[in-house]
Write a protein that holds these residues in place. Sequence first.
Motif, PDB file in Angstrom:
ATOM      1  N   THR A 162     -33.337  58.372  24.512  1.00  0.00           N
ATOM      2  CA  THR A 162     -34.240  59.144  23.653  1.00  0.00           C
ATOM      3  C   THR A 162     -33.923  58.904  22.182  1.00  0.00           C
ATOM      4  N   ILE A 163     -32.640  58.782  21.859  1.00  0.00           N
ATOM      5  CA  ILE A 163     -32.272  58.456  20.471  1.00  0.00           C
ATOM      6  C   ILE A 163     -32.872  57.104  20.075  1.00  0.00           C
ATOM      7  N   GLY A 164     -32.785  56.141  20.990  1.00  0.00           N
ATOM      8  CA  GLY A 164     -33.385  54.840  20.705  1.00  0.00           C
ATOM      9  C   GLY A 164     -34.892  54.913  20.563  1.00  0.00           C
ATOM     10  N   PHE A 190     -35.780  56.369  17.017  1.00  0.00           N
ATOM     11  CA  PHE A 190     -35.632  55.447  15.890  1.00  0.00           C
ATOM     12  C   PHE A 190     -36.572  54.243  16.009  1.00  0.00           C
ATOM     13  N   ALA A 191     -37.045  53.947  17.220  1.00  0.00           N
ATOM     14  CA  ALA A 191     -38.019  52.862  17.385  1.00  0.00           C
ATOM     15  C   ALA A 191     -39.434  53.305  17.031  1.00  0.00           C
ATOM     16  N   GLY A 192     -39.620  54.602  16.812  1.00  0.00           N
ATOM     17  CA  GLY A 192     -40.933  55.104  16.413  1.00  0.00           C
ATOM     18  C   GLY A 192     -41.863  55.417  17.562  1.00  0.00           C
ATOM     19  N   LEU A 224     -40.476  60.851  27.811  1.00  0.00           N
ATOM     20  CA  LEU A 224     -39.652  59.664  28.068  1.00  0.00           C
ATOM     21  C   LEU A 224     -38.219  60.044  28.427  1.00  0.00           C
ATOM     22  N   PHE A 225     -37.711  61.120  27.838  1.00  0.00           N
ATOM     23  CA  PHE A 225     -36.368  61.588  28.196  1.00  0.00           C
ATOM     24  C   PHE A 225     -36.300  61.979  29.668  1.00  0.00           C
ATOM     25  N   ILE A 251     -37.153  44.416  19.867  1.00  0.00           N
ATOM     26  CA  ILE A 251     -35.890  43.701  20.052  1.00  0.00           C
ATOM     27  C   ILE A 251     -34.701  44.654  19.880  1.00  0.00           C
ATOM     28  N   GLY A 252     -34.780  45.507  18.851  1.00  0.00           N
ATOM     29  CA  GLY A 252     -33.697  46.456  18.622  1.00  0.00           C
ATOM     30  C   GLY A 252     -33.513  47.420  19.778  1.00  0.00           C
ATOM     31  N   LEU A 253     -34.634  47.940  20.304  1.00  0.00           N
ATOM     32  CA  LEU A 253     -34.543  48.861  21.438  1.00  0.00           C
ATOM     33  C   LEU A 253     -34.021  48.144  22.674  1.00  0.00           C
ATOM     34  N   GLY A 254     -34.414  46.881  22.866  1.00  0.00           N
ATOM     35  CA  GLY A 254     -33.931  46.133  24.023  1.00  0.00           C
ATOM     36  C   GLY A 254     -32.422  45.912  23.973  1.00  0.00           C
ATOM     37  N   ILE A 255     -31.910  45.517  22.794  1.00  0.00           N
ATOM     38  CA  ILE A 255     -30.462  45.314  22.656  1.00  0.00           C
ATOM     39  C   ILE A 255     -29.721  46.634  22.835  1.00  0.00           C
TER      40      ILE A 255
END
Length: 515
Positions: free
Chosen positions: A374-376, A379-381, A388-389, A425-429
Amino acid sequence: MTDSENADLPRFGMYRFISIAVLIVVILVTSLLFYRVMINFFIPLFLAALLVVLFHPLHDWYSKRFPGRGHTAATLTTATVLLIVLLPGCILLGMASVQATRIVTEINLGSIDLAIARSLKAVGLELPCATELEAVDDRLMQVNQMFDLQREHVQVEKQLAQLRNEFGTLEQALVNRDGGIHAAYFEQVSTDIDELNTYLAEAVASLDATNVEPTVEVGEATDESDPTADEMDELLPANRFHMAVASITRDYGKFKNTISGGPFLGPIRQAVNPTPEKRETWIREVFHFIQPRVVSVTQATAVFAAKALFGLMILTISIYFFLLDGPGMTKTIMALSPLDDRYEKELLIEFDKVSRAVVLATFLSALAQGVLATIGYYFAGIESIVLLFLLTSFMALIPFLGAASVWVPCCLWLAFVQDNLPAAIGLGIYGMVVVSMVDNIIKPLVLKGQSNLHPLLALLSVLGGVQVFGPIGILMGPMIVVFLQTLLEILNRELLHIDQQHPGAAASPDANATG
């Protein structure tokens, strides 16, 4: 002992046997009725038992704080369970229901169609000049359906003119994309369409003169080899027209495969690139299937709210009385059970151990993955983070699927729908390094060798439990498997014990046979 007393013994034994048999039948019938009465309360009672096991240390702490006041300790523990588990859970479910309803009502066909197009482009399966190819496909289909040339010759002439225009548009699109490498094909197409007009004029004149209906349909002209000029001259004019249409259609199919990627990739690209009409039809069918079900589940109707409130009330009352009278209930069940006390204690110990292993390890890991994911998402918008949580936490409970079954689609949504590749990409990593790895940290710390369930059996027990019992099957499935495993171990120990006490029992048949 007199002869009359000896005669009464078999009669007394028979009466007792009949009495016990009738008693067993009555017990079975009553147990069936008891099952039907209690089945609707099974899930609240099962959850209450799990919560009592988990919060038993807290209840012990309250009991030490208020010695001799069992009602007070049970009340405080029940209130704590309500505040820590049940109340936040109800609030989160309500918020997630509202967000799910909004998502279903706000998603439009255009965004999904755009996502599909971007996804196909990203994986190299985008069909070049799809719009122009579709226009040629439709026009050839209409020309193929023109069988009554005498009556429809004016319409066929219009269709041929439009077919020429569609091929011209396709040629221009390919020139803009690849240059003029396909010019020879389109020159041949123009010649073929001129021949079609010639054959059409001859067919109409011949039919007007002889009033003969066409004898060959397009479906018959499927041979790979085209007829020779002499063979074409021998055919009726109407037949020549249909044979030429079939030849153009077949050559166009080969050309379409060529520009789509060749004999292997071309059919794949055409298969995964349906026409916009087909895509819209499929998406509408999916929406018609999902939307009423989501709305019916998420909208708090009077019946659903009443059932949920009633189940919550039963759960709360059960927690209180299990805490207050749990030891007494356990002793009563053990006294009534025909099992040996050792087996009953072993099963109770196994229930306590498995409850803590399954519930604590699995739920703490799933909760941690849900929070971190959920934090990700935040920040991913991505919006609807409460929904989703819950989805991430729920999927994290299922072996081999896990939280990745939620955050991976979110990455795809960011990349292809919102066109936000850096966030995807950021959320995937973040999902691979942080979210999915926390499971390998929490479970070993909590379990510490308590769970001996094979991973494959754990997966099947979860999936089978969900199929039979619903969401609660995530807990019940593994526990049933572990209980069966414990019972089989008990049976195996008893058989070994019998074999050790009577070592010659197994060999007696051979000995008798030898004698």
